[in-house]
Scaffold this motif. Structure first.
Motif, PDB file in Angstrom:
ATOM      1  N   ASP A 111      -5.803  -0.101  18.990  1.00 10.08           N
ATOM      2  CA  ASP A 111      -4.797   0.836  18.471  1.00 10.08           C
ATOM      3  C   ASP A 111      -4.518   1.937  19.496  1.00 10.08           C
ATOM      4  OD1 ASP A 111      -3.085   2.403  17.022  1.00 10.08           O
ATOM      5  OD2 ASP A 111      -4.377   2.611  15.274  1.00 10.08           O
TER       6      ASP A 111
ATOM      7  N   LYS B 254       0.853  -1.188   0.000  1.00  6.01           N
ATOM      8  CA  LYS B 254       0.000   0.000   0.000  1.00  6.01           C
ATOM      9  C   LYS B 254       0.887   1.236   0.000  1.00  6.01           C
ATOM     10  CE  LYS B 254      -3.814   2.351   0.111  1.00  6.01           C
ATOM     11  NZ  LYS B 254      -4.763   2.321  -1.038  1.00  6.01           N
TER      12      LYS B 254
ATOM     13  N   THR C 103      -0.740   1.575  11.995  1.00  5.10           N
ATOM     14  CA  THR C 103      -2.147   1.926  11.799  1.00  5.10           C
ATOM     15  C   THR C 103      -2.583   1.672  10.363  1.00  5.10           C
ATOM     16  OG1 THR C 103      -2.127   3.552  13.602  1.00  5.10           O
ATOM     17  CG2 THR C 103      -3.837   3.791  11.938  1.00  5.10           C
ATOM     18  N   THR C 104      -1.699   1.901   9.407  1.00  5.42           N
ATOM     19  CA  THR C 104      -2.019   1.597   8.010  1.00  5.42           C
ATOM     20  C   THR C 104      -2.345   0.118   7.856  1.00  5.42           C
ATOM     21  OG1 THR C 104      -0.617   3.383   7.192  1.00  5.42           O
ATOM     22  CG2 THR C 104      -1.157   1.627   5.644  1.00  5.42           C
TER      23      THR C 104
ATOM     24  N   MET D 233     -12.509  -2.586  16.092  1.00  2.00           N
ATOM     25  CA  MET D 233     -11.318  -1.820  16.453  1.00  2.00           C
ATOM     26  C   MET D 233     -11.654  -0.769  17.501  1.00  2.00           C
ATOM     27  SD  MET D 233      -8.896   0.433  13.925  1.00  2.00           S
ATOM     28  CE  MET D 233      -7.381   1.218  14.500  1.00  2.00           C
TER      29      MET D 233
ATOM     30  N   SER E  11      -3.471  -1.884  10.184  1.00  4.41           N
ATOM     31  CA  SER E  11      -4.747  -2.178  10.837  1.00  4.41           C
ATOM     32  C   SER E  11      -5.921  -1.763   9.958  1.00  4.41           C
ATOM     33  CB  SER E  11      -4.824  -1.471  12.194  1.00  4.41           C
ATOM     34  OG  SER E  11      -5.016  -0.080  12.051  1.00  4.41           O
ATOM     35  N   LYS E  12      -5.786  -0.647   9.244  1.00  2.00           N
ATOM     36  CA  LYS E  12      -6.869  -0.200   8.359  1.00  2.00           C
ATOM     37  C   LYS E  12      -7.014  -1.111   7.142  1.00  2.00           C
ATOM     38  CE  LYS E  12      -6.783   4.675   9.707  1.00  2.00           C
ATOM     39  NZ  LYS E  12      -6.516   6.071   9.273  1.00  2.00           N
TER      40      LYS E  12
ATOM     41  N   THR F 165      -9.681   2.702  19.429  1.00  2.00           N
ATOM     42  CA  THR F 165      -8.538   3.588  19.237  1.00  2.00           C
ATOM     43  C   THR F 165      -8.315   4.491  20.456  1.00  2.00           C
ATOM     44  OG1 THR F 165      -9.852   5.360  18.226  1.00  2.00           O
ATOM     45  CG2 THR F 165      -8.999   3.638  16.759  1.00  2.00           C
TER      46      THR F 165
ATOM     47  N   GLN G 186      -8.958  -4.101   8.371  1.00  2.00           N
ATOM     48  CA  GLN G 186     -10.382  -3.791   8.546  1.00  2.00           C
ATOM     49  C   GLN G 186     -11.109  -3.556   7.235  1.00  2.00           C
ATOM     50  OE1 GLN G 186     -11.292  -1.030  12.068  1.00  2.00           O
ATOM     51  NE2 GLN G 186      -9.175  -0.582  11.524  1.00  2.00           N
TER      52      GLN G 186
ATOM     53  N   ILE H 256     -10.778  -0.685   5.630  1.00  2.00           N
ATOM     54  CA  ILE H 256     -10.918   0.765   5.480  1.00  2.00           C
ATOM     55  C   ILE H 256     -10.064   1.247   4.316  1.00  2.00           C
ATOM     56  CG2 ILE H 256     -10.487   2.985   6.611  1.00  2.00           C
ATOM     57  CD1 ILE H 256     -11.078   1.615   9.272  1.00  2.00           C
ATOM     58  N   LEU H 257      -8.882   0.644   4.168  1.00  2.00           N
ATOM     59  CA  LEU H 257      -8.013   0.899   3.026  1.00  2.00           C
ATOM     60  C   LEU H 257      -7.979  -0.336   2.135  1.00  2.00           C
ATOM     61  CD1 LEU H 257      -4.942   2.636   4.756  1.00  2.00           C
ATOM     62  CD2 LEU H 257      -6.811   3.748   3.504  1.00  2.00           C
TER      63      LEU H 257
END
Length: 236
Positions: A144, A8, A39-40, A68, A42-43, A70, A46, A48-49
């Motif tokens: 997180d 990514k 965090t990237t 998640m 983790s996203k 935070t 999920q 999210i990304l």
């Protein structure tokens, strides 16, 4: 969960993980300096990304199974209770009010059940966010930096809740934290990230007590210095 050749790119930063295995039913710690990609990652897990390449094998998990919490939780413009039951509502699960009250009681929030959630203190908001992530018995929980900047009693409560959940349900946890004392206490595996890569994985003893890689030794030394500086400043 098996991650392979994950990529990514975000601006000047590129996350590129050749291989990472997050064994189910274990507590995994994810550590590394700020900006290393924790965090990237983790996203991406999920959804999210969206990754530019590679694969995440969820081994049967669906987005409904993953949650998640935070350091700065997002709370609805509603009461404490309505925030707590939100994960159940969106999954079509009827809340058991007695069980929800037990969760609130455990975190000292029962008397604030009908209070506007965003009027809680920051510590109380983190507690609410944490138990909200657990009320529907998820299979995979990402934490997180939720343990950061908490008072000792709150930190101990979070650790107790995690241990209890492991005894009852054997969830898979991904704990992202700079609080290495807590990582060592509650994690089964630790994964060290540097510049978008997972450099080394191992037990807490292997990573935190007997690190073989110089990057980990530097990170541990810098973290210890930062910890001592924060302790000194708190005494002033």
């Amino acid at each position: 969960m098996k991650i392979s050749k994950l990529q990514k790119k975000m601006g000047q930063f590129t996350l590129q993980i050749e291989e990472l295995y997050l064994e189910s039913g274990k507590v995994h710690g994810l550590i590394g300096t700020n900006g290393c990609g924790k965090t990237t990652l983790s996203k991406l897990i999920q959804g999210i990304l969206v990754p530019d390449g590679g694969r995440i094998d969820y081994e049967g998990l669906t987005p409904r199974d993953i949650t998640m919490t935070t350091q700065r939780p997002y709370l609805l413009h509603d009461t404490v209770y309505q925030n707590l039951i939100y994960p159940l509502k969106i999954r079509g699960i009827r809340p058991d009010e007695a069980k929800m009250d037990a969760w609130l009681e455990r975190c000292g929030l029962l008397q604030k059940k009908n209070q506007y959630a965003r009027s809680l203190s920051s510590g109380e908001q983190q507690k609410l966010s944490f138990i909200r992530a657990l009320v529907f018995d998820p299979a995979f929980v990402i934490v997180d930096e939720t343990l950061s900047n908490l008072d000792p009693d709150s930190t101990e409560l979070f650790e107790q809740l995690m241990r209890e959940q492991q005894t009852k349900n054997k969830m898979t946890w991904l704990l992202i934290s700079h609080q290495l004392v807590h990582v060592r206490k509650i994690c089964d595996q630790v994964h060290f990230m540097e510049q978008g890569n997972v450099l080394v994985s191992g037990t807490p003893e292997e990573i935190l007590l007997h690190p073989s890689h110089p990057s980990i030794r530097r990170y541990l030394a810098d973290t210890e210095v930062s910890y001592r500086e924060n302790e000194k400043n708190s005494e002033i």
